[in-house]
Design a protein around this motif. Structure first.
Motif, PDB file in Angstrom:
ATOM      1  N   THR A 141      17.721  -3.542   6.155  1.00  0.00           N
ATOM      2  CA  THR A 141      18.550  -3.793   4.968  1.00  0.00           C
ATOM      3  C   THR A 141      18.579  -5.275   4.625  1.00  0.00           C
ATOM      4  O   THR A 141      18.401  -5.658   3.462  1.00  0.00           O
ATOM      5  N   ILE A 181      12.785   1.005   7.013  1.00  0.00           N
ATOM      6  CA  ILE A 181      12.578   1.034   8.464  1.00  0.00           C
ATOM      7  C   ILE A 181      11.091   1.252   8.769  1.00  0.00           C
ATOM      8  O   ILE A 181      10.557   0.656   9.702  1.00  0.00           O
ATOM      9  N   GLN A 194      18.185  -0.377  11.260  1.00  0.00           N
ATOM     10  CA  GLN A 194      18.547  -0.166   9.856  1.00  0.00           C
ATOM     11  C   GLN A 194      19.174  -1.421   9.267  1.00  0.00           C
ATOM     12  O   GLN A 194      18.871  -1.801   8.136  1.00  0.00           O
TER      13      GLN A 194
END
Length: 66
Positions: free
Chosen positions: A55, A61, A51
């Protein structure tokens, strides 16, 4: 096989973002050698790390798993 695909996707997206391994590893909060092993499909990674990578790369994802 899945680890190699994820690693390949991470490498390609990192390069597309114009980030070196060291710069990206620092941003993610891991060692450059650990990132290298992930990109080469030799290391497992946690969902939290996945994750964080997504980001920083501004992707979902799912894009890393595709």
């Amino acid at each position: 096989m899945l680890l190699k695909k994820i690693g390949h996707n991470i490498r390609e997206l990192r390069k597309k973002a114009g980030l070196s391994q060291i710069d990206f590893a620092v941003a993610v909060g891991i060692d450059r050698s650990y990132l290298s092993e992930i990109e080469n499909g030799k290391r497992n990674l946690t969902v939290m790390l996945l994750q964080n990578i997504a980001t920083i790369l501004s992707v979902k994802i799912e894009d890393l798993l595709a």
